[in-house]
Design a protein around this motif. Sequence first.
Motif, PDB file in Angstrom:
ATOM      1  N   PRO A   2       0.803  -1.234   0.000  1.00 36.31           N
ATOM      2  CA  PRO A   2       0.000   0.000   0.000  1.00 36.31           C
ATOM      3  C   PRO A   2       0.836   1.285   0.000  1.00 36.31           C
ATOM      4  O   PRO A   2       0.374   2.312  -0.512  1.00 36.31           O
ATOM      5  CB  PRO A   2      -0.815  -0.117   1.294  1.00 36.31           C
ATOM      6  CG  PRO A   2      -0.861  -1.577   1.585  1.00 36.31           C
ATOM      7  CD  PRO A   2       0.445  -2.129   1.102  1.00 36.31           C
ATOM      8  N   TYR A   3       2.049   1.231   0.536  1.00 36.75           N
ATOM      9  CA  TYR A   3       2.865   2.443   0.606  1.00 36.75           C
ATOM     10  C   TYR A   3       3.320   2.926  -0.769  1.00 36.75           C
ATOM     11  O   TYR A   3       3.848   4.043  -0.901  1.00 36.75           O
ATOM     12  CB  TYR A   3       4.075   2.234   1.525  1.00 36.75           C
ATOM     13  CG  TYR A   3       5.020   1.130   1.111  1.00 36.75           C
ATOM     14  CD1 TYR A   3       5.966   1.331   0.104  1.00 36.75           C
ATOM     15  CD2 TYR A   3       4.988  -0.109   1.739  1.00 36.75           C
ATOM     16  CE1 TYR A   3       6.838   0.324  -0.275  1.00 36.75           C
ATOM     17  CE2 TYR A   3       5.857  -1.123   1.375  1.00 36.75           C
ATOM     18  CZ  TYR A   3       6.779  -0.899   0.361  1.00 36.75           C
ATOM     19  OH  TYR A   3       7.648  -1.898  -0.005  1.00 36.75           O
ATOM     20  N   LEU A   4       3.111   2.121  -1.800  1.00 35.83           N
ATOM     21  CA  LEU A   4       3.456   2.550  -3.154  1.00 35.83           C
ATOM     22  C   LEU A   4       2.353   3.394  -3.790  1.00 35.83           C
ATOM     23  O   LEU A   4       2.559   3.982  -4.857  1.00 35.83           O
ATOM     24  CB  LEU A   4       3.742   1.338  -4.048  1.00 35.83           C
ATOM     25  CG  LEU A   4       4.979   0.516  -3.709  1.00 35.83           C
ATOM     26  CD1 LEU A   4       5.123  -0.646  -4.682  1.00 35.83           C
ATOM     27  CD2 LEU A   4       6.237   1.380  -3.724  1.00 35.83           C
ATOM     28  N   ASN A   5       1.206   3.470  -3.138  1.00 36.12           N
ATOM     29  CA  ASN A   5       0.087   4.249  -3.662  1.00 36.12           C
ATOM     30  C   ASN A   5       0.113   5.654  -3.062  1.00 36.12           C
ATOM     31  O   ASN A   5      -0.188   5.839  -1.881  1.00 36.12           O
ATOM     32  CB  ASN A   5      -1.236   3.563  -3.321  1.00 36.12           C
ATOM     33  CG  ASN A   5      -1.383   2.218  -4.002  1.00 36.12           C
ATOM     34  OD1 ASN A   5      -1.574   2.138  -5.200  1.00 36.12           O
ATOM     35  ND2 ASN A   5      -1.259   1.148  -3.224  1.00 36.12           N
ATOM     36  N   ILE A   6       0.503   6.629  -3.868  1.00 42.95           N
ATOM     37  CA  ILE A   6       0.546   8.017  -3.406  1.00 42.95           C
ATOM     38  C   ILE A   6      -0.883   8.559  -3.357  1.00 42.95           C
ATOM     39  O   ILE A   6      -1.617   8.508  -4.351  1.00 42.95           O
ATOM     40  CB  ILE A   6       1.424   8.872  -4.329  1.00 42.95           C
ATOM     41  CG1 ILE A   6       2.886   8.409  -4.224  1.00 42.95           C
ATOM     42  CG2 ILE A   6       1.302  10.353  -3.987  1.00 42.95           C
ATOM     43  CD1 ILE A   6       3.835   9.123  -5.167  1.00 42.95           C
ATOM     44  N   VAL A   7      -1.265   9.074  -2.212  1.00 45.68           N
ATOM     45  CA  VAL A   7      -2.640   9.545  -1.996  1.00 45.68           C
ATOM     46  C   VAL A   7      -2.869  10.867  -2.726  1.00 45.68           C
ATOM     47  O   VAL A   7      -2.073  11.812  -2.586  1.00 45.68           O
ATOM     48  CB  VAL A   7      -2.935   9.710  -0.496  1.00 45.68           C
ATOM     49  CG1 VAL A   7      -4.349  10.241  -0.284  1.00 45.68           C
ATOM     50  CG2 VAL A   7      -2.741   8.387   0.235  1.00 45.68           C
ATOM     51  N   GLU A   8      -3.938  10.933  -3.502  1.00 40.39           N
ATOM     52  CA  GLU A   8      -4.322  12.159  -4.203  1.00 40.39           C
ATOM     53  C   GLU A   8      -5.644  12.671  -3.643  1.00 40.39           C
ATOM     54  O   GLU A   8      -6.584  11.890  -3.446  1.00 40.39           O
ATOM     55  CB  GLU A   8      -4.461  11.897  -5.704  1.00 40.39           C
ATOM     56  CG  GLU A   8      -3.158  11.517  -6.376  1.00 40.39           C
ATOM     57  CD  GLU A   8      -3.319  11.265  -7.863  1.00 40.39           C
ATOM     58  OE1 GLU A   8      -2.282  11.119  -8.542  1.00 40.39           O
ATOM     59  OE2 GLU A   8      -4.477  11.209  -8.343  1.00 40.39           O
ATOM     60  N   TRP A   9      -5.710  13.981  -3.410  1.00 38.98           N
ATOM     61  CA  TRP A   9      -6.924  14.600  -2.886  1.00 38.98           C
ATOM     62  C   TRP A   9      -7.420  15.668  -3.852  1.00 38.98           C
ATOM     63  O   TRP A   9      -6.632  16.475  -4.356  1.00 38.98           O
ATOM     64  CB  TRP A   9      -6.661  15.240  -1.532  1.00 38.98           C
ATOM     65  CG  TRP A   9      -6.586  14.266  -0.396  1.00 38.98           C
ATOM     66  CD1 TRP A   9      -7.055  12.990  -0.364  1.00 38.98           C
ATOM     67  CD2 TRP A   9      -6.019  14.513   0.896  1.00 38.98           C
ATOM     68  NE1 TRP A   9      -6.813  12.411   0.867  1.00 38.98           N
ATOM     69  CE2 TRP A   9      -6.176  13.320   1.654  1.00 38.98           C
ATOM     70  CE3 TRP A   9      -5.399  15.605   1.491  1.00 38.98           C
ATOM     71  CZ2 TRP A   9      -5.742  13.212   2.967  1.00 38.98           C
ATOM     72  CZ3 TRP A   9      -4.959  15.502   2.797  1.00 38.98           C
ATOM     73  CH2 TRP A   9      -5.129  14.307   3.540  1.00 38.98           C
TER      74      TRP A   9
END
Length: 297
Positions: free
Chosen positions: A232-239
Amino acid sequence: MSLKIVVLAKQVPDTRNVGKDAMNADGTINRSALPAIFNPEDLNALEQALRLKETHPGSTVTILTMGPGRAAEIIREGLYRGADNGYLLTDRAFAGADTLATSYALATAIKKIGDFDLIIGGRQAIDGDTAQVGPQVAEKLGLTQITYTEEVLNVDEEARRITVKRHIDGGVETVEGPLPIVLTVNGSAAPCRPRNAKLVMKYKRAMGGQEKAAITKEGAELPYAELYDKLPYLNIVEWSVADVNGDTAQCGLSGSPTKVKKIENIIFQAKESKTMTGSDEDIENLIVELLANHTIG
């Protein structure tokens, strides 16, 4: 005492390479025409955050940036150096933001993050040179701010206070402030450490949703797709604006009272230079010339 640190970082156009296509018709920067880099003073800020992480076990460093999908590169660069995670504010409604709209967007994102002790960013970005975003974020969040930071000297765990050295015109100050607090860091502060090879290998495939969509939009299969479910840490969170409960009227161009009239690159030619002495006559002639062409006065 562990600290929760948010680093404000920006992907900026390399203003050393400004050309005739650097500006769009609406006065915004044509970012596709310029190389994109990590804003230099934000790297100085990141170094201060990483030093605090080392001296306060259990601390975390979060990168917060705003921009198009490709701005996820800034978060990767932070991860390569020791940051723990990051958030990318990306929405067409954020586009064209001046300092007021930018600080509003960042402040709403920080409210969503919620738990923080320290917000730290560079003094200013090289594409604007206003030094306004950090102080505006502090104002919108109702926090104390310390600008022109040269070095974080100490964090008192019991008193919840921070001691900072400031480098200002005319000297150096040592000041204290309460946590949580906003700091802006000078470019004369310690340079940021290089990438860590192990962290590069760990995070080199970290990606945001827009980057993934760009790869797969032609029907291509996302390389290493299975990794994003397993790690999961490879998924950069976008808002988006909606994700941070923002008001679109205060974001992007619609929330920006500042309009750029013109961007140009000034290159001095050898024939335009002149040699002067320190005589009163030469100095007087120079002042008269500068007044005549409205460089001063």
